[in-house]
Design an enzyme around this catalytic site. Structure first.
Site, PDB file in Angstrom:
ATOM      1  N   HIS A 110       0.847  -1.192   0.000  1.00 20.47           N
ATOM      2  CA  HIS A 110       0.000   0.000   0.000  1.00 20.47           C
ATOM      3  C   HIS A 110       0.881   1.241   0.000  1.00 20.47           C
ATOM      4  O   HIS A 110       1.958   1.255   0.585  1.00 20.47           O
ATOM      5  CB  HIS A 110      -0.873   0.044   1.262  1.00 20.47           C
ATOM      6  N   ALA A 151      11.711 -21.606   8.200  1.00 19.50           N
ATOM      7  CA  ALA A 151      10.326 -21.393   8.622  1.00 19.50           C
ATOM      8  C   ALA A 151      10.190 -20.121   9.453  1.00 19.50           C
ATOM      9  O   ALA A 151      11.043 -19.820  10.287  1.00 19.50           O
ATOM     10  CB  ALA A 151       9.842 -22.592   9.433  1.00 19.50           C
TER      11      ALA A 151
END
Length: 190
Positions: A110, A151
């Site tokens: 954004h 991860a």
């Protein structure tokens, strides 16, 4: 008796998969790291969940901007459950790269001043990479070949050289490999 039935039905099943045109992907990808299964095929192509994606996807994964996402051989972003691939900008994922469950690939952010506007970027992921569970790849990131993202990592900058393991938030190199260590593997894949 079960073995006899299985022995008779298995060749018929494979014959049908091989000869019916729209079922051929199930037959030809059965030994890939990302095989097309009948369940995936049914949910995606018949029921329409993630129908726009031209690669197999899990029904709990989400993809936007399919027209901006380019995947290589044996690459199925979103085949693992819970993935989010945003293709407002360009996303390139090269051959034999795997994504674990809940991976996010974001190609646009954004605008800081107007949330209705997006700053489009791109994401490029090289060959033979592995993106670990719950990892996020942010816009304008390029990962070189043989990059492993541990991860839970958040990759905020590029690692174009590749041949490394990334970990953390923001992700940093924790281990590097010599490119010669992977030559044998690449030669035997083709």
């Amino acid at each position: 008796m079960k073995k006899l039935i299985k022995k008779i039905l298995k060749p018929i099943y494979f014959f049908v998969l091989k000869t019916v045109p729209f079922l051929r992907p199930i037959y030809y990808t059965r030994e890939y790291q990302n095989p097309v299964t009948f369940k995936t095929f049914f949910l995606q192509k018949i029921l329409g969940i993630n129908r726009k994606a031209y690669w197999p996807m899990h029904y709990t994964s989400m993809v936007t901007g399919v027209e901006n996402i380019y995947v290589g051989v044996d690459v199925c972003p979103g085949l693992a459950p819970g993935c989010y691939i945003q293709g407002l900008g360009k996303v390139y994922i090269d051959d034999f790269t795997g994504l674990a469950p809940n991976v996010g690939i974001i190609s646009a952010n954004h605008s800081m001043l107007d949330l209705k506007k997006h700053n489009h970027g791109s994401v490029k992921i090289g060959k033979y990479c592995w993106i670990g569970m719950n990892s996020v790849i942010l816009p304008n990131v390029e990962l070189g070949d043989f990059t492993t993202v541990a991860a839970g990592s958040v990759v905020t900058k590029s690692f174009k050289k590749g041949f490394c393991v990334l970990r953390g938030n923001p992700a940093e190199i924790v281990k590097e490999f010599a490119s010669e260590t992977h030559e044998h593997f690449v030669r035997n894949q083709h």
